[in-house]
Design a protein around this motif. Structure first.
Motif, PDB file in Angstrom:
ATOM      1  N   ARG A  42       0.395   4.100  11.161  1.00  0.00           N
ATOM      2  CA  ARG A  42       1.437   4.344  11.932  1.00  0.00           C
ATOM      3  C   ARG A  42       2.757   4.316  11.370  1.00  0.00           C
ATOM      4  O   ARG A  42       3.864   4.899  11.780  1.00  0.00           O
ATOM      5  N   ALA A  43       3.015   3.680  10.315  1.00  0.00           N
ATOM      6  CA  ALA A  43       4.217   3.352   9.561  1.00  0.00           C
ATOM      7  C   ALA A  43       4.137   4.057   8.251  1.00  0.00           C
ATOM      8  O   ALA A  43       5.239   4.862   7.998  1.00  0.00           O
ATOM      9  N   LEU A  44       3.341   3.831   7.302  1.00  0.00           N
ATOM     10  CA  LEU A  44       3.421   4.209   5.974  1.00  0.00           C
ATOM     11  C   LEU A  44       3.669   5.709   5.769  1.00  0.00           C
ATOM     12  O   LEU A  44       4.360   6.030   5.067  1.00  0.00           O
ATOM     13  N   PRO A  45       3.010   6.680   6.157  1.00  0.00           N
ATOM     14  CA  PRO A  45       3.296   8.058   6.014  1.00  0.00           C
ATOM     15  C   PRO A  45       4.519   8.557   6.580  1.00  0.00           C
ATOM     16  O   PRO A  45       5.047   9.164   5.778  1.00  0.00           O
ATOM     17  N   ALA A  46       5.030   7.812   7.539  1.00  0.00           N
ATOM     18  CA  ALA A  46       6.521   8.037   7.839  1.00  0.00           C
ATOM     19  C   ALA A  46       7.388   7.650   6.740  1.00  0.00           C
ATOM     20  O   ALA A  46       8.345   8.484   6.675  1.00  0.00           O
ATOM     21  N   ALA A  47       7.156   6.468   6.497  1.00  0.00           N
ATOM     22  CA  ALA A  47       8.022   5.750   5.596  1.00  0.00           C
ATOM     23  C   ALA A  47       8.316   6.445   4.297  1.00  0.00           C
ATOM     24  O   ALA A  47       9.342   6.732   3.536  1.00  0.00           O
ATOM     25  N   GLU A  48       6.737   7.006   3.669  1.00  0.00           N
ATOM     26  CA  GLU A  48       6.671   7.816   2.419  1.00  0.00           C
ATOM     27  C   GLU A  48       7.347   9.158   2.681  1.00  0.00           C
ATOM     28  O   GLU A  48       7.846   9.385   1.758  1.00  0.00           O
ATOM     29  N   ARG A  49       7.220   9.600   3.662  1.00  0.00           N
ATOM     30  CA  ARG A  49       7.758  10.918   3.942  1.00  0.00           C
ATOM     31  C   ARG A  49       9.348  10.932   3.936  1.00  0.00           C
ATOM     32  O   ARG A  49      10.079  11.740   2.954  1.00  0.00           O
ATOM     33  N   VAL A  50       9.919  10.010   4.256  1.00  0.00           N
ATOM     34  CA  VAL A  50      11.492   9.732   4.268  1.00  0.00           C
ATOM     35  C   VAL A  50      12.007   9.570   2.988  1.00  0.00           C
ATOM     36  O   VAL A  50      12.823  10.128   2.371  1.00  0.00           O
ATOM     37  N   MET A  51      11.116   8.504   2.202  1.00  0.00           N
ATOM     38  CA  MET A  51      11.384   7.965   1.048  1.00  0.00           C
ATOM     39  C   MET A  51      11.197   9.161   0.050  1.00  0.00           C
ATOM     40  O   MET A  51      12.127   9.297  -1.050  1.00  0.00           O
ATOM     41  N   ALA A  57      11.857   8.306  -6.133  1.00  0.00           N
ATOM     42  CA  ALA A  57      10.531   8.114  -5.292  1.00  0.00           C
ATOM     43  C   ALA A  57       9.470   9.014  -5.510  1.00  0.00           C
ATOM     44  O   ALA A  57       8.396   8.752  -5.642  1.00  0.00           O
ATOM     45  N   ARG A  58       9.843  10.039  -6.027  1.00  0.00           N
ATOM     46  CA  ARG A  58       8.868  11.149  -6.189  1.00  0.00           C
ATOM     47  C   ARG A  58       8.129  10.671  -7.584  1.00  0.00           C
ATOM     48  O   ARG A  58       7.102  11.421  -8.184  1.00  0.00           O
ATOM     49  N   THR A  59       8.474   9.881  -8.443  1.00  0.00           N
ATOM     50  CA  THR A  59       7.877   9.185  -9.684  1.00  0.00           C
ATOM     51  C   THR A  59       6.628   8.596  -9.309  1.00  0.00           C
ATOM     52  O   THR A  59       5.723   8.047 -10.327  1.00  0.00           O
ATOM     53  N   LEU A  60       6.640   8.096  -8.026  1.00  0.00           N
ATOM     54  CA  LEU A  60       5.551   6.967  -7.742  1.00  0.00           C
ATOM     55  C   LEU A  60       4.602   7.611  -6.838  1.00  0.00           C
ATOM     56  O   LEU A  60       4.709   8.627  -6.096  1.00  0.00           O
ATOM     57  N   PRO A  61       3.328   6.944  -7.070  1.00  0.00           N
ATOM     58  CA  PRO A  61       2.139   7.536  -6.489  1.00  0.00           C
ATOM     59  C   PRO A  61       2.157   7.207  -4.904  1.00  0.00           C
ATOM     60  O   PRO A  61       2.725   6.174  -4.574  1.00  0.00           O
ATOM     61  N   VAL A  62       1.773   8.028  -4.116  1.00  0.00           N
ATOM     62  CA  VAL A  62       2.012   7.788  -2.687  1.00  0.00           C
ATOM     63  C   VAL A  62       0.580   7.148  -2.327  1.00  0.00           C
ATOM     64  O   VAL A  62      -0.468   7.372  -2.707  1.00  0.00           O
ATOM     65  N   ARG A  63       0.503   6.545  -0.965  1.00  0.00           N
ATOM     66  CA  ARG A  63      -0.678   5.870  -0.582  1.00  0.00           C
ATOM     67  C   ARG A  63      -1.195   6.234   0.738  1.00  0.00           C
ATOM     68  O   ARG A  63      -2.359   6.136   0.885  1.00  0.00           O
ATOM     69  N   ALA A  64      -0.344   7.267   1.299  1.00  0.00           N
ATOM     70  CA  ALA A  64      -0.614   7.605   2.495  1.00  0.00           C
ATOM     71  C   ALA A  64      -2.228   8.229   2.532  1.00  0.00           C
ATOM     72  O   ALA A  64      -3.090   8.182   3.311  1.00  0.00           O
ATOM     73  N   PRO A  65      -2.498   9.314   1.632  1.00  0.00           N
ATOM     74  CA  PRO A  65      -3.991   9.799   1.473  1.00  0.00           C
ATOM     75  C   PRO A  65      -4.887   8.616   1.207  1.00  0.00           C
ATOM     76  O   PRO A  65      -6.047   8.753   1.980  1.00  0.00           O
ATOM     77  N   LEU A  66      -4.701   7.682   0.535  1.00  0.00           N
ATOM     78  CA  LEU A  66      -5.486   6.464   0.474  1.00  0.00           C
ATOM     79  C   LEU A  66      -6.099   5.891   1.528  1.00  0.00           C
ATOM     80  O   LEU A  66      -7.049   5.542   1.800  1.00  0.00           O
ATOM     81  N   LEU A  67      -4.824   5.852   2.395  1.00  0.00           N
ATOM     82  CA  LEU A  67      -5.092   5.011   3.543  1.00  0.00           C
ATOM     83  C   LEU A  67      -5.959   5.911   4.699  1.00  0.00           C
ATOM     84  O   LEU A  67      -6.691   5.511   5.334  1.00  0.00           O
ATOM     85  N   ALA A  68      -5.527   7.339   4.466  1.00  0.00           N
ATOM     86  CA  ALA A  68      -6.335   8.000   5.471  1.00  0.00           C
ATOM     87  C   ALA A  68      -7.718   8.109   5.175  1.00  0.00           C
ATOM     88  O   ALA A  68      -8.694   8.174   6.039  1.00  0.00           O
ATOM     89  N   ALA A  69      -8.108   8.127   3.814  1.00  0.00           N
ATOM     90  CA  ALA A  69      -9.518   8.157   3.330  1.00  0.00           C
ATOM     91  C   ALA A  69     -10.406   6.670   3.673  1.00  0.00           C
ATOM     92  O   ALA A  69     -11.283   6.723   3.993  1.00  0.00           O
ATOM     93  N   ASP A  70      -9.682   5.634   3.564  1.00  0.00           N
ATOM     94  CA  ASP A  70     -10.163   4.431   4.150  1.00  0.00           C
ATOM     95  C   ASP A  70     -10.354   4.317   5.400  1.00  0.00           C
ATOM     96  O   ASP A  70     -11.448   3.929   6.095  1.00  0.00           O
ATOM     97  N   LEU A  71      -9.445   4.927   6.176  1.00  0.00           N
ATOM     98  CA  LEU A  71      -9.673   5.003   7.687  1.00  0.00           C
ATOM     99  C   LEU A  71     -10.892   6.172   7.977  1.00  0.00           C
ATOM    100  O   LEU A  71     -11.750   5.664   8.960  1.00  0.00           O
ATOM    101  N   ALA A  72     -11.009   7.061   7.296  1.00  0.00           N
ATOM    102  CA  ALA A  72     -12.223   7.904   7.631  1.00  0.00           C
ATOM    103  C   ALA A  72     -13.526   7.223   7.012  1.00  0.00           C
ATOM    104  O   ALA A  72     -14.390   7.452   8.025  1.00  0.00           O
TER     105      ALA A  72
END
Length: 172
Positions: A42-51, A57-72
């Motif tokens: 509920r928090a990370l994807p929104a924060a990563e999108r803003v960031m 920030a675009r030089t850093l790897p995002v984690r939202a897809p990893l979080l979604a995969a773990d949830l799946a």
């Protein structure tokens, strides 16, 4: 005083509150781990999108897809992210980045509590060697020579991000 020190001092109480909210989860329990990941969803994807509007920030790897995969892997869909509009100026975005990237450090410690049979891509997505040092240096460079108003916006961005995570932890 470095930007990192200013942020740490100004946001210490908010940081402790978020740590306490998420620290209450027994990550060895599949149900508690699922709730923990849902709250982060509920928090990370929104924060990563803003960031992501901050060029660094675009030089850093995002984690939202990893979080979604773990949830799946746990059989649950990613939740809708909470609304998050802290501001879009660079100072605010550096504050958001401070919290999001700092959470990787905490995630590395929390990952040790997750049994090997459970998915751990999200918490296991740690900084590469020297990356946290580079982030700190970039933050200090961005803040160098800026005035108190800029610093206040940076701190406000960090506090807004901690508030986002605190709200996400309460939704469950």
């Amino acid at each position: 005083m470095s930007a990192m020190t200013m942020l740490r001092e100004a946001t210490g109480a908010a940081h402790e509150a978020v740590d306490a909210a998420f620290g209450a989860h027994d990550l060895a329990s599949a149900e508690a781990y699922r709730r923990f990941l849902l709250a982060h969803g509920r928090a990370l994807p929104a924060a990563e999108r803003v960031m992501a509007t901050l060029p660094f920030a675009r030089t850093l790897p995002v984690r939202a897809p990893l979080l979604a995969a773990d949830l799946a892997d746990l059989g649950v869909a990613s939740p809708a992210p909470l609304p998050f509009t802290p501001g879009d100026d660079d100072a605010t975005l550096w504050g958001v980045l401070y919290v999001v990237e700092g959470s990787r450090l905490g995630g590395a410690m929390l990952a040790r509590q997750v049994p090997p049979a459970m998915p751990g891509r999200y918490l296991g997505a740690v900084h590469t060697s020297g990356q946290w040092r580079s982030i700190r240096a970039a933050l200090d460079e961005a803040a160098a020579g800026e005035d108190a108003h800029w610093t206040a916006r940076m701190i406000a961005g960090a506090l807004a991000t901690f508030a986002l995570y605190a709200e996400a932890a309460e939704v469950d």
